[in-house]
Enzyme design. Structure first.
Site, PDB file in Angstrom:
ATOM      1  CB  SER A  78      -0.887  -0.019   1.239  1.00  0.00           C
ATOM      2  OG  SER A  78      -1.770   1.065   1.219  1.00  0.00           O
TER       3      SER A  78
ATOM      4  CB  SER B 267       4.951  12.686   6.569  1.00  0.00           C
ATOM      5  OG  SER B 267       5.197  13.918   5.987  1.00  0.00           O
TER       6      SER B 267
ATOM      7  N   GLY C 287       0.494  11.166   4.751  1.00  0.00           N
ATOM      8  CA  GLY C 287      -0.659  11.515   5.571  1.00  0.00           C
ATOM      9  C   GLY C 287      -1.974  11.018   5.001  1.00  0.00           C
ATOM     10  CG  LEU C 288      -3.320   7.509   5.735  1.00  0.00           C
ATOM     11  CD1 LEU C 288      -4.346   6.935   6.712  1.00  0.00           C
ATOM     12  CD2 LEU C 288      -2.770   6.399   4.857  1.00  0.00           C
TER      13      LEU C 288
ATOM     14  CB  CYS D   8      -0.971   5.318   8.764  1.00  0.00           C
ATOM     15  SG  CYS D   8      -0.170   6.654   7.866  1.00  0.00           S
TER      16      CYS D   8
ATOM     17  N   GLY E 102      12.647   1.512   3.690  1.00  0.00           N
ATOM     18  CA  GLY E 102      13.790   1.225   2.839  1.00  0.00           C
ATOM     19  C   GLY E 102      14.798   0.324   3.541  1.00  0.00           C
TER      20      GLY E 102
ATOM     21  N   GLY F 298       9.534  -4.653   4.459  1.00  0.00           N
ATOM     22  CA  GLY F 298      10.454  -3.722   5.105  1.00  0.00           C
ATOM     23  C   GLY F 298      11.836  -3.828   4.500  1.00  0.00           C
TER      24      GLY F 298
ATOM     25  N   GLY G 105       7.923  -2.316  -0.978  1.00  0.00           N
ATOM     26  CA  GLY G 105       7.568  -0.945  -0.626  1.00  0.00           C
ATOM     27  C   GLY G 105       8.450   0.026  -1.359  1.00  0.00           C
TER      28      GLY G 105
HETATM   29  C1  LIG Z   1       5.538   6.816   0.137  1.00  0.00           C
HETATM   30  C2  LIG Z   1       4.939   5.740   0.980  1.00  0.00           C
HETATM   31  C3  LIG Z   1       3.575   5.703   1.189  1.00  0.00           C
HETATM   32  C4  LIG Z   1       3.003   4.713   1.978  1.00  0.00           C
HETATM   33  N1  LIG Z   1       1.648   4.692   2.141  1.00  0.00           N
HETATM   34  C5  LIG Z   1       1.084   3.676   2.842  1.00  0.00           C
HETATM   35  C6  LIG Z   1      -0.318   3.571   2.966  1.00  0.00           C
HETATM   36  O1  LIG Z   1      -1.068   4.377   2.443  1.00  0.00           O
HETATM   37  N2  LIG Z   1      -0.831   2.538   3.685  1.00  0.00           N
HETATM   38  C7  LIG Z   1      -0.032   1.591   4.277  1.00  0.00           C
HETATM   39  O2  LIG Z   1      -0.553   0.659   4.889  1.00  0.00           O
HETATM   40  N3  LIG Z   1       1.296   1.662   4.166  1.00  0.00           N
HETATM   41  C8  LIG Z   1       1.874   2.672   3.471  1.00  0.00           C
HETATM   42  N4  LIG Z   1       3.248   2.724   3.351  1.00  0.00           N
HETATM   43  C9  LIG Z   1       4.081   1.694   4.006  1.00  0.00           C
HETATM   44  C10 LIG Z   1       4.522   0.618   3.017  1.00  0.00           C
HETATM   45  O3  LIG Z   1       3.425  -0.081   2.511  1.00  0.00           O
HETATM   46  C11 LIG Z   1       5.493  -0.349   3.713  1.00  0.00           C
HETATM   47  O4  LIG Z   1       4.803  -1.023   4.752  1.00  0.00           O
HETATM   48  C12 LIG Z   1       6.693   0.350   4.316  1.00  0.00           C
HETATM   49  O5  LIG Z   1       7.147   1.341   3.433  1.00  0.00           O
HETATM   50  C13 LIG Z   1       7.859  -0.594   4.642  1.00  0.00           C
HETATM   51  O6  LIG Z   1       8.342  -1.216   3.493  1.00  0.00           O
HETATM   52  P1  LIG Z   1       9.616  -0.712   2.640  1.00  0.00           P
HETATM   53  O7  LIG Z   1      10.756  -0.578   3.599  1.00  0.00           O
HETATM   54  O8  LIG Z   1       9.820  -1.774   1.629  1.00  0.00           O
HETATM   55  O9  LIG Z   1       9.225   0.609   2.038  1.00  0.00           O
HETATM   56  C14 LIG Z   1       3.831   3.728   2.577  1.00  0.00           C
HETATM   57  C15 LIG Z   1       5.200   3.775   2.374  1.00  0.00           C
HETATM   58  C16 LIG Z   1       5.773   4.756   1.585  1.00  0.00           C
HETATM   59  C17 LIG Z   1       7.253   4.769   1.407  1.00  0.00           C
END
Ligand SMILES: Cc1cc2nc3c(=O)[nH]c(=O)nc-3n(C[C@H](O)[C@H](O)[C@H](O)COP(=O)(O)O)c2cc1C
Ligand SMILES: Cc1cc2nc3c(=O)[nH]c(=O)nc-3n(C[C@H](O)[C@H](O)[C@H](O)COP(=O)(O)OP(=O)(O)OC[C@H]3O[C@@H](n4cnc5c(N)ncnc54)[C@H](O)[C@@H]3O)c2cc1C
Ligand SMILES: Cc1cc2nc3c(=O)[nH]c(=O)nc-3n(C[C@H](O)[C@H](O)[C@H](O)COP(=O)(O)OP(=O)(O)OC[C@H]3O[C@@H](n4cnc5c(N)ncnc54)[C@H](O)[C@@H]3O)c2cc1C
Ligand SMILES: Cc1cc2nc3c(=O)[nH]c(=O)nc-3n(C[C@H](O)[C@H](O)[C@H](O)COP(=O)(O)O)c2cc1C
Ligand code: FES
Ligand code: FES
Lengths: 304, 256, 304, 256
Positions: free
Chosen positions: A19, A68, A70-71, A127, A211, A237, A259
């Protein structure tokens, strides 16, 4: 070889676009090999539209990033009115992500979604960018369990995934509460609460940290929780290369979530599938589910 | 939009800290002025966005300034090295049949996409007057100025052209009643806001290109949004996908 | 310019070598500029001797590392019998780090230390590598507050620093409990629980995660807690260059703690002092305490 | 022990994946056989420890194999580049007046410190027989063999010398009653454990050099410990400071 079931859905690969990374799944990127994507989790939707947070929303933090957003989203009504964007013709399933302050909001959104025939929902309980000083639901085992009970009581036929925050004293406790409440799967981890200092700009940047730097945190969560629950875990993650996904699966993930690594590496899903296949061929495994949790004590004794 | 490894065919330091990098265009699309590329510069996690400063079916040119670690690393790469690039991205500058005469206002590296635009305008037989402001003489990218475009230079230290900000001579020209059909601008936020105000006062349409921090660069993450007027209020719209070029009148300008 | 007081101690610099990084302070490294070190926190001592954990104890994790030393130490009796190693002739103060399962153990150690005349103690309430499934004291606000009350009731004259874990739902709550219990200062953060998967070795490596990747986590903790307590905070986590220390101080740290970054950069303490001085000169500050918390909302409103 | 930036004066690939790097010795101390250096290889966080394979007041030589990302990066550096090095570290091999004849047993890159040791022994007029085992012929570092030392080679694939493990001819020699005064060994854990066993059986003192993962490399963190017998039990002692050279009889050998 890489196919697997998630609830009633057949996924063509264990790689899920998480997401917030892939908008609502409406994009059709010429350079993506969609056959390497099992499912897309849509950007989190809330009951009411949200404008999201002010700039800056993106900040590089060492070898990772803060966000951030912020949904920001148009609200469930608008989302539903456009129908669920679908990449089904390419074999990619859709999981709809929703978030709300309480059971009331979530139930009302579930209503709209099930009217639309949505079979798989991820509830974002984690979130970090919405209310700075109010805890997230997944920071309380009691609230997490209660919310899932409320949802599953009314929507027992929907496959419900709970997305958990790493910002807790004991994620296993939350995961167990979610499972006991009826969660059919767990997504972990969401971003880690982080902060950067912009010395030149004389300001503070708060956001969710993601990241490569969060990989050891996500792996630890998946490894610990795998030993305590029976539902499938989507390991997330810091996955930025094929090998990272393999690590998650060996530690206990059933599927993996991509992600922010996707921003950095647009061929990530293909690389993951390639690496998983290589590993399985070399070690004589036939199904990716056979290697899930292979190096977890639940299955396996380490030398120590 | 494609994602490919593009070979560096040239990398030149134009002046202290300012570089021109030329990439083999292995994309199947022609870049348009106003579009940008999103470049992975190892070992940094986030890609770096850069306007396309020129190009055709063979080449893509990017003009950049060393602003931090990523651009420093980019400046140390060499011809023959490959860069993973996503592009061309974003909406180009709009060009309408009836816009015969354009004013272009550029500050610093904000000039990059406008240099590309001006040569396009010229090749289509239009008229363009290019107001180009820089900190000092050395920062003006003479080698990239398309032949045939008229330029007015300013430098903050007066080391070349008029001393002061580029909006000075631009505003004077408007005040003198020499109005163009359209204005295009790129550069720091203050400059763009200023141009937007003048465009409204003189009722000349203006298009500006914005530079927000980006993660995906492709419209997926909503990281790069800016406030765009809508009804009585505003909506956050994505600079990478809905822009980077916006009608100046649509932007809800914030303090910066 | 960089001098400051910590309790009754005069520190010649705000840079502190944290526990576990510098053994017991007995080393005399020719290449170190000791005038850039304010204090050394000794490696954590426990009541009884401990052999510590088996190999591997060190594991590279992306741009950081995991460690699981497991508090190997000779026990308080042996430690005290050797006297407190001192770098006082070089102006470096000593802070003794201790850890125990409960107030009883800690009080007994405090007894030995105060008999020796130790004036400043750091209580490590946050080592993740000791008992895998038992929570740390600093994971409970109640236990943290209670422990500090017990200690300060008997040893009110000792300057007691509580070292906190980031692995909690809300570190502010713990910090407040520590302050209410009587803590004179806070050190944060200790390592983050992490895990790596050694695919080739077919094993799991668990340990405390430290180094540059944890900086945004440490900064967030310091920033949040600064607004809620009055005692000085030693900001720790991922400091590997001068600029990182400046970030901590601007966000709210009173002093900074050098951890694993010292392994990577042996000139780190000098670099930090250099960077701090540069910043202060450029911005016309005379004492490093003047810039502490400067970019924190407690003092300052950000643009947002 | 010092920490300095040392200039690379030479970097040669000796055979596939095996490199010799020569550093300017700006330390004020002379390296001794058995000591090591702890090298920062950007951009990696932890330093990499390498035995000193040779050197004097001018030079320090390190022999390394590309084992992962850090050694790969090291192999891509160039003469003229600088490396931040902490060294010389650790305890050298003990050498006693009465040890006139030494057996040296080396496996793979474990040979590095022993090559240094053997030339030292030779220059002091002692006798040394060097048992050197490698995977294949190409991995034997002929260019580093000190002239005048007697060698017995083994390769696992039989491509050079005897086929099999190096402990084969070594054990045979002992069994044949040709006992040295002292044994020195370096290489994989299994080899060292084997040598320790033979040293005990034949009552010849043996000194081995260990390679554990290290953080500080200077005795401060207790990350690199190994079990050393003490009384009825054992203590964890630091490989970087109390070693890396240990009396084989003191080591509590673990399964690996
Ligand atoms: C730009 C961005 C927007 C995100 N928006 C959401 C979101 O709307 N809902 C959600 O459940 N997680 C959101 N996440 C979290 C990611 O789905 C993921 O759980 C998190 O980034 C950890 O994974 P990563 O290290 O591979 O990025 C967002 C992450 C990023 C970087
Ligand atoms: C659409 C667009 C077009 C651009 N075109 C050009 C151009 O043609 N020439 C040019 O020199 N620069 C251009 N920029 C700015 C350029 O992207 C930044 O200068 C560059 O990203 C700085 O990277 P760094 O690693 O050197 O700086 P750092 O400060 O180390 O970067 C840290 C992070 O902040 C981001 N960042 C820093 N400054 C900016 C900025 N001004 N805009 C966006 N992100 C930033 C970086 O991308 C990175 O994620 C453009 C930006 C955008 C959004
Ligand atoms: C005292 C000592 C002397 C050594 N001498 C030599 C030598 O002369 N020549 C040589 O080729 N190698 C030597 N080694 C091993 C060498 O340190 C490793 O091969 C090297 O660190 C691997 O780094 P990498 O980044 O390529 O591997 P990676 O696997 O990517 O490294 C990841 C991490 O594990 C550590 N690591 C991996 N393998 C080892 C290992 N075998 N020993 C210790 N740490 C390891 C790395 O230092 C790093 O922290 C020695 C090790 C020690 C402790
Ligand atoms: C090898 C190692 C050993 C440590 N041992 C201790 C310890 O004994 N007691 C303690 O309170 N913290 C210990 N720590 C934690 C550090 O003091 C510090 O809080 C942590 O590493 C975060 O800082 P860093 O990112 O700068 O390393 C240890 C850390 C490392 C890396
Ligand atoms: S950068 Fe992701 S939407 Fe623009
Ligand atoms: S590596 Fe730190 S004590 Fe040996």
């Amino acid at each position: 070889m890489l196919g697997l079931k998630l609830g009633k859905m057949d996924l063509q690969s264990p790689v899920i676009m998480m997401s917030g990374i892939f908008s609502y799944g409406e994009a059709d990127l010429g350079y993506l090999d969609y056959s390497t994507i099992g499912a897309v989790v849509t950007k989190t939707i809330t009951l009411e539209p949200r404008q999201g947070n002010p700039q800056p929303r993106i900040w590089e933090a060492g070898s990772g990033m803060l966000n951030s957003i912020g949904l920001q989203n148009p609200g469930i009504k608008d989302f539903v009115s456009h129908g669920i964007p679908s990449l089904m013709d390419r074999g990619v399933r859709t999981i709809v992500s929703i978030s709300g302050q309480d059971s009331g909001e979530i139930l009302s959104m579930m209503e709209s979604l099930s009217a639309l025939g949505v079979e798989t929902v991820e509830i974002n309980l984690s979130c970090p960018n919405v209310h700075r000083d109010r805890p997230m639901i997944s920071q309380s085992a009691r609230l997490t369990g209660q919310l899932l009970r409320d949802v599953k009581r009314e929507f027992g036929q929907v496959f419900v995934i709970a997305k958990l925050s790493p910002n807790v004293t004991d994620i296993s406790e939350i995961a167990i509460a979610a499972e006991e409440g009826g969660a059919d799967g767990l997504s972990m981890i969401n971003t880690v609460r982080g902060l950067c200092v912009d010395i030149e700009g004389r300001r503070i940047i708060e956001g969710g940290y993601s990241g490569p730097p969060v990989k050891p945190v996500g792996l630890r969560a998946v490894y610990d929780v795998y030993r305590k629950v029976r539902v499938p875990i989507i390991g997330i993650g810091g996955i930025e290369k094929g090998r990272d996904a393999l690590e998650y699966i060996l530690a206990g993930a059933y599927a993996v979530g991509v992600g922010s690594g996707f921003f950095s590496n647009p061929f990530l899903t293909s690389e993951i599938c390639g690496e998983l296949k290589d590993y399985m061929v070399k070690n004589n495994f036939r199904r990716v589910t056979d290697i899930s949790g292979m190096l977890n004590e639940k299955n396996y004794k380490t030398g120590r | 939009m494609e994602a490919r490894n593009l070979k560096i065919t040239g990398l030149t330091e134009l002046s202290a800290g300012h570089y021109l990098v030329e990439l083999e265009n292995s994309f199947s699309t022609m870049p348009l002025p106003g579009q940008f590329v999103h470049i992975k510069v190892p070992p940094f996690f986030l890609r770096r966005p850069f306007s396309i400063a020129g190009g055709d079916a063979e080449k893509i040119r990017v003009l950049f300034r060393v602003a931090g670690e990523g651009t420093r690393a980019l400046s140390c790469m060499e011809p023959g090295d490959e860069l993973n690039v996503i592009g061309p991205l974003g909406t180009p500058f709009p060009v309408r049949e009836e816009w015969k005469k354009a004013f272009i206002v550029a500050g610093g590296t904000g000039a990059a996409p406008l240099l590309f635009l001006s040569s396009r305008l010229l090749s289509e037989g239009r008229e363009a007057l290019f107001f180009y402001g820089a900190r000092e003489a050395g920062h003006i990218m003479f080698r990239l100025l398309p032949p045939g475009v008229d330029f007015i230079f300013t430098t903050q230290d007066g080391s070349y052209g008029e001393k002061g900000l580029v909006t000075g001579p631009f505003e004077k020209m408007l005040r003198d009643g020499l109005l163009p059909d359209v204005i295009y601008a790129g550069g720091p936020h203050g400059l763009l806001k200023n141009v937007a105000g003048l465009s409204a006062s003189y009722r000349v349409p203006a298009f500006v290109t914005l530079e927000n921090r980006m993660a995906c660069g492709t419209g997926l993450c909503y990281g790069c949004v800016t406030k765009i007027r809508s009804g009585d209020g505003w909506d956050y719209r994505r600079v990478c996908k809905d822009g980077p070029v916006f009608d100046a009148a649509d932007i809800e300008w914030e303090e910066s």
